[in-house]
Write a protein that holds these residues in place. Structure first.
Motif, mmCIF file in Angstrom:
data_model
loop_
_atom_site.group_PDB
_atom_site.id
_atom_site.type_symbol
_atom_site.label_atom_id
_atom_site.label_comp_id
_atom_site.label_asym_id
_atom_site.label_seq_id
_atom_site.Cartn_x
_atom_site.Cartn_y
_atom_site.Cartn_z
ATOM 1 N N ASP A 13 93.390 -102.216 173.489
ATOM 2 C CA ASP A 13 94.622 -103.018 173.317
ATOM 3 C C ASP A 13 94.328 -104.664 172.742
ATOM 4 O OD1 ASP A 13 96.355 -101.081 174.613
ATOM 5 O OD2 ASP A 13 95.543 -101.636 176.421
ATOM 6 N N LEU A 14 95.340 -105.204 172.022
ATOM 7 C CA LEU A 14 95.019 -106.549 171.522
ATOM 8 C C LEU A 14 95.350 -107.310 172.892
ATOM 9 C CD1 LEU A 14 94.450 -108.618 169.359
ATOM 10 C CD2 LEU A 14 96.744 -108.457 168.720
ATOM 11 N N ILE A 15 94.567 -108.346 173.137
ATOM 12 C CA ILE A 15 94.702 -109.303 174.130
ATOM 13 C C ILE A 15 95.244 -110.734 173.718
ATOM 14 C CG2 ILE A 15 93.862 -110.203 176.339
ATOM 15 C CD1 ILE A 15 94.238 -106.963 176.596
ATOM 16 N N HIS A 16 94.278 -111.047 172.880
ATOM 17 C CA HIS A 16 94.651 -112.336 172.364
ATOM 18 C C HIS A 16 94.277 -112.196 170.988
ATOM 19 C CE1 HIS A 16 95.163 -114.439 176.225
ATOM 20 N NE2 HIS A 16 94.236 -113.842 176.677
ATOM 21 N N ASP A 17 95.190 -112.755 169.991
ATOM 22 C CA ASP A 17 95.178 -113.029 168.474
ATOM 23 C C ASP A 17 94.489 -113.901 168.172
ATOM 24 O OD1 ASP A 17 96.869 -115.024 168.473
ATOM 25 O OD2 ASP A 17 98.421 -113.711 167.675
ATOM 26 N N ARG A 18 93.881 -114.193 166.795
ATOM 27 C CA ARG A 18 93.145 -115.277 166.324
ATOM 28 C C ARG A 18 93.648 -116.602 166.629
ATOM 29 N NH1 ARG A 18 89.701 -115.151 160.868
ATOM 30 N NH2 ARG A 18 88.504 -116.989 161.140
ATOM 31 N N VAL A 177 89.464 -111.817 167.489
ATOM 32 C CA VAL A 177 90.248 -111.278 168.279
ATOM 33 C C VAL A 177 89.655 -110.943 169.850
ATOM 34 C CG1 VAL A 177 92.021 -110.769 166.574
ATOM 35 C CG2 VAL A 177 90.753 -109.152 167.611
ATOM 36 N N ILE A 178 90.478 -110.949 170.745
ATOM 37 C CA ILE A 178 89.948 -110.180 172.071
ATOM 38 C C ILE A 178 90.766 -109.056 172.126
ATOM 39 C CG2 ILE A 178 89.345 -110.337 174.504
ATOM 40 C CD1 ILE A 178 89.192 -113.265 174.152
ATOM 41 N N ARG A 179 90.267 -107.880 172.341
ATOM 42 C CA ARG A 179 90.829 -106.559 172.698
ATOM 43 C C ARG A 179 90.207 -106.285 174.230
ATOM 44 N NH1 ARG A 179 93.504 -104.716 168.420
ATOM 45 N NH2 ARG A 179 93.435 -102.552 169.367
ATOM 46 N N ALA A 180 90.793 -105.159 174.733
ATOM 47 C CA ALA A 180 90.385 -104.568 175.918
ATOM 48 C C ALA A 180 90.506 -102.946 175.887
ATOM 49 C CB ALA A 180 91.183 -105.064 177.030
ATOM 50 N N LEU A 181 89.390 -102.305 176.118
ATOM 51 C CA LEU A 181 89.485 -100.837 176.233
ATOM 52 C C LEU A 181 90.493 -100.464 177.207
ATOM 53 C CD1 LEU A 181 85.930 -99.556 176.334
ATOM 54 C CD2 LEU A 181 87.255 -99.497 174.376
ATOM 55 N N THR A 182 91.226 -99.283 176.833
ATOM 56 C CA THR A 182 92.206 -98.568 177.646
ATOM 57 C C THR A 182 91.470 -98.047 178.842
ATOM 58 O OG1 THR A 182 92.010 -96.525 176.468
ATOM 59 C CG2 THR A 182 93.858 -98.214 175.891
#
Length: 189
Positions: A13-18, A177-182
């Motif tokens: 999931d996208l956590i924080h965009d650029r 960006v910062i993403r997080a695994l489900t």
């Protein structure tokens, strides 16, 4: 099981965009410039993860007219794994720290074991003041007592996060960006 970056992107999931990250880094700069006014701190990038963040932060601070003395260190507990082990020093800064103020720039403050060891080392080398700038702070209650980011960008959930310096199995550090695994994806690893 080894997975590639395409798999991680499809299962996260996208956590924080650029734009959010850029704005949070820019927002840290005035406090740093104020707190270090009149000094030229040793700006230590914690490699590898801190590199994208540190570069951007240095430019924001520099835009305010503040000078920094650059150096870096490479100390890790992860070596590509999802949990940390013993601290391994791969490179110590060449700049003498005795009598100097130090600003550590790192990608994330998770539990803080690595940053705690780095801070203790800096103080043992004679640094008079050691502060932490972290792009992301993971939200949980497992942090080493007394360790906190003096300058923090964004909060991230207590999940496997990657991007903007943080890796997914040594991949994805250059994502803006910062993403997080489900949770489902994490169970598959």
């Amino acid at each position: 099981m080894a997975r590639d970056l395409a798999w991680a992107l499809a299962n996260s999931d996208l956590i924080h965009d650029r734009a959010t990250l850029d704005a949070s880094i820019a927002a840290m700069a005035p406090a740093i410039a104020r707190d270090f006014a009149g000094d030229v701190p040793v700006f230590l990038t914690v490699m590898h993860g801190g590199l994208p963040f540190a570069g951007r932060l240095a430019m924001e601070v520099g835009a305010l007219g503040m000078d920094l003395e650059f150096d870096y260190l490479h100390a890790t507990r992860y070596r590509g794994e999802t949990s940390g082990g013993a601290l391994t020093w791969k490179h110590r800064p060449a700049t003498p720290l005795r009598g100097r103020r130090v600003l550590l720039a790192d990608d994330i403050l998770d539990e803080g074991h690595t940053l705690d060891a780095i801070m203790r080392w800096c103080r043992a080398e004679g640094a008079t003041d050691v502060r932490i700038a972290a792009l992301a702070v993971k939200k949980h209650d497992r942090c080493v007592p007394g360790i906190r980011a003096d300058y923090a960008g964004v909060d991230v959930p207590d999940r496997y996060v990657f991007g903007y310096g943080m890796d997914f199995q040594q991949q994805g550090r250059a994502l803006p960006v910062i993403r997080a695994l489900t949770d489902e994806a994490l169970r598959e690893l």
